[in-house]
Design a protein around this motif. Structure first.
Motif, PDB file in Angstrom:
ATOM      1  N   ALA A  99       9.833 -13.440 -80.619  1.00 27.74           N
ATOM      2  CA  ALA A  99       9.585 -12.054 -80.905  1.00 27.74           C
ATOM      3  C   ALA A  99      10.167 -12.209 -82.095  1.00 27.74           C
ATOM      4  O   ALA A  99      11.207 -12.624 -82.082  1.00 27.74           O
ATOM      5  CB  ALA A  99      10.089 -10.772 -79.976  1.00 27.74           C
ATOM      6  N   THR A 100      10.051 -11.247 -83.659  1.00 33.32           N
ATOM      7  CA  THR A 100      10.443 -11.174 -84.655  1.00 33.32           C
ATOM      8  C   THR A 100       9.688 -10.406 -85.192  1.00 33.32           C
ATOM      9  O   THR A 100       8.957  -9.679 -84.475  1.00 33.32           O
ATOM     10  CB  THR A 100      10.312 -13.262 -85.532  1.00 33.32           C
ATOM     11  N   GLY A 101      10.122  -9.687 -86.000  1.00 30.90           N
ATOM     12  CA  GLY A 101      10.025  -8.574 -86.988  1.00 30.90           C
ATOM     13  C   GLY A 101      10.761  -7.764 -87.238  1.00 30.90           C
ATOM     14  O   GLY A 101      11.980  -7.781 -86.238  1.00 30.90           O
ATOM     15  N   ARG A 102      11.315  -7.161 -88.103  1.00 31.13           N
ATOM     16  CA  ARG A 102      12.539  -5.959 -88.850  1.00 31.13           C
ATOM     17  C   ARG A 102      11.840  -5.003 -87.976  1.00 31.13           C
ATOM     18  O   ARG A 102      13.236  -4.359 -88.137  1.00 31.13           O
ATOM     19  CB  ARG A 102      12.327  -6.119 -90.596  1.00 31.13           C
ATOM     20  N   ASN A 103      10.896  -4.415 -87.499  1.00 29.68           N
ATOM     21  CA  ASN A 103      10.838  -3.627 -86.598  1.00 29.68           C
ATOM     22  C   ASN A 103       9.610  -3.629 -85.615  1.00 29.68           C
ATOM     23  O   ASN A 103       9.297  -4.581 -85.890  1.00 29.68           O
ATOM     24  CB  ASN A 103      10.804  -2.013 -87.355  1.00 29.68           C
ATOM     25  N   PRO A 104       9.531  -2.389 -84.895  1.00 33.68           N
ATOM     26  CA  PRO A 104       8.538  -2.849 -83.874  1.00 33.68           C
ATOM     27  C   PRO A 104       7.150  -2.946 -84.965  1.00 33.68           C
ATOM     28  O   PRO A 104       5.795  -2.942 -84.036  1.00 33.68           O
ATOM     29  CB  PRO A 104       8.518  -1.092 -83.160  1.00 33.68           C
ATOM     30  N   GLN A 105       7.175  -1.648 -85.704  1.00 35.00           N
ATOM     31  CA  GLN A 105       5.511  -1.731 -86.930  1.00 35.00           C
ATOM     32  C   GLN A 105       5.320  -3.109 -87.238  1.00 35.00           C
ATOM     33  O   GLN A 105       4.276  -2.876 -87.950  1.00 35.00           O
ATOM     34  CB  GLN A 105       5.599  -0.271 -87.487  1.00 35.00           C
ATOM     35  N   ASN A 106       6.790  -4.037 -88.029  1.00 33.22           N
ATOM     36  CA  ASN A 106       6.053  -5.107 -88.714  1.00 33.22           C
ATOM     37  C   ASN A 106       6.446  -6.175 -87.061  1.00 33.22           C
ATOM     38  O   ASN A 106       7.337  -7.071 -87.920  1.00 33.22           O
ATOM     39  CB  ASN A 106       6.458  -5.306 -89.737  1.00 33.22           C
ATOM     40  N   ALA A 107       6.136  -6.606 -86.237  1.00 35.25           N
ATOM     41  CA  ALA A 107       6.708  -7.314 -85.010  1.00 35.25           C
ATOM     42  C   ALA A 107       5.628  -8.326 -84.625  1.00 35.25           C
ATOM     43  O   ALA A 107       4.240  -7.871 -85.108  1.00 35.25           O
ATOM     44  CB  ALA A 107       6.942  -7.177 -83.984  1.00 35.25           C
TER      45      ALA A 107
END
Length: 286
Positions: A99-107
């Motif tokens: 998994a990657t992304g800076r937060n749950p809204q942009n994952a």
């Protein structure tokens, strides 16, 4: 308990940075190192999803298998009350996922073709639930913060090497040289300990999301066995991304287990089986 342990380790990393900074480079050097480390890691954190997905050749999930994977992930995300991540597939024979992304809204979550071809539907659901747990637990942010301090400590050691460091420290030449070597080592160990702790936490939360700890235990048993035999050349070329995967993708170069970013698979499997023994509730994919 997982969050408490992480908080204690992060506090230890902060104290390590402050103490070593004062000894090696003084207050001025400490501030410079922290600013540089924050800037570097902020850029990486903001762009990590695009960079890592591109690095591993991830493509948006498509086709029958990809569409099924996307529906599965989105259904579990809805059940967990979290935003739906983007779903990708990596053409790689080694069964793995991250998994990657800076937060749950942009994952985003990504699974290798090897994982989709080697595991049962229930095991795939459990693996993707583990990755959803990483997103929900904000593990990307946690690891970015620890990487910032670890990078700053390494920079302090370099400052001391090239600029002579803080001449007023009480350690003397030998003590300073020893600290320059041991400080980055200590920071790396704390960073690895935090990463391992987050894996256990994601195992527990992932088992709750998919509804059956034994599915994840079975998946880990299969994945760890196959990952030890099947090379992941992209991960070997980019070992800094190894901590993102559900199991360590590196094995070709026999890296020291002391610095592994993952707990031993057998320990994770044992914990999941103990968890299953305490709760026999069937999952939504049963």
């Amino acid at each position: 308990m997982g969050y408490l342990r992480t908080a204690i380790l992060m506090a230890a990393m902060t104290a390590l940075f402050l103490g070593i900074g004062a000894l090696l480079a003084g207050i001025g050097g400490m501030v410079i190192a922290l600013v540089i480390a924050v800037a570097m890691n902020a850029f990486t954190w903001w762009n990590s999803d695009k960079m890592v997905l591109r690095m591993h050749g991830a493509q948006p999930a498509s086709g029958r298998m990809g569409d099924d994977l996307r529906r599965m992930v989105h259904d579990m995300a809805d059940r967990a009350g979290m935003p739906r991540p983007k779903v990708y597939v990596i053409d790689n024979a080694q069964p793995n996922a991250f998994a990657t992304g800076r937060n749950p809204q942009n994952a985003a979550v990504a699974a290798t073709s090897g994982l989709l071809q080697s595991l049962s539907r229930e095991e795939i659901a459990a693996v993707m639930a583990h990755e959803l747990a990483h997103i929900r637990n904000h593990d990307t942010t946690i690891m970015t913060i620890t990487a910032t301090f670890a990078g700053a400590i390494s920079m302090l050691a370099n400052f001391a090497l090239f600029f002579g460091g803080n001449r007023n420290n009480p350690l003397g030449l030998i003590g300073t040289l020893a600290l320059m070597i041991l400080a980055p080592l200590g920071a790396a160990l704390v960073q690895m300990a935090i990463s391992r702790g987050r894996e256990y936490a994601a195992d527990r939360a992932g088992a709750e999301i998919c509804g059956n700890p034994l599915w994840l235990a079975s998946a880990l048993e299969k994945i760890s066995g196959m990952a030890a035999r099947i090379d992941n050349d992209t991960a070997e070329r980019n070992p800094a991304t190894a901590h993102m995967f559900i199991v360590n993708p590196l094995h070709a170069h026999k890296r020291d287990r002391l610095f592994s970013t993952h707990p031993a698979a057998e320990n994770r499997i044992r914990a999941l089986r103990e968890m299953a023994g305490r709760s026999a509730r069937p999952g939504p994919w049963a």
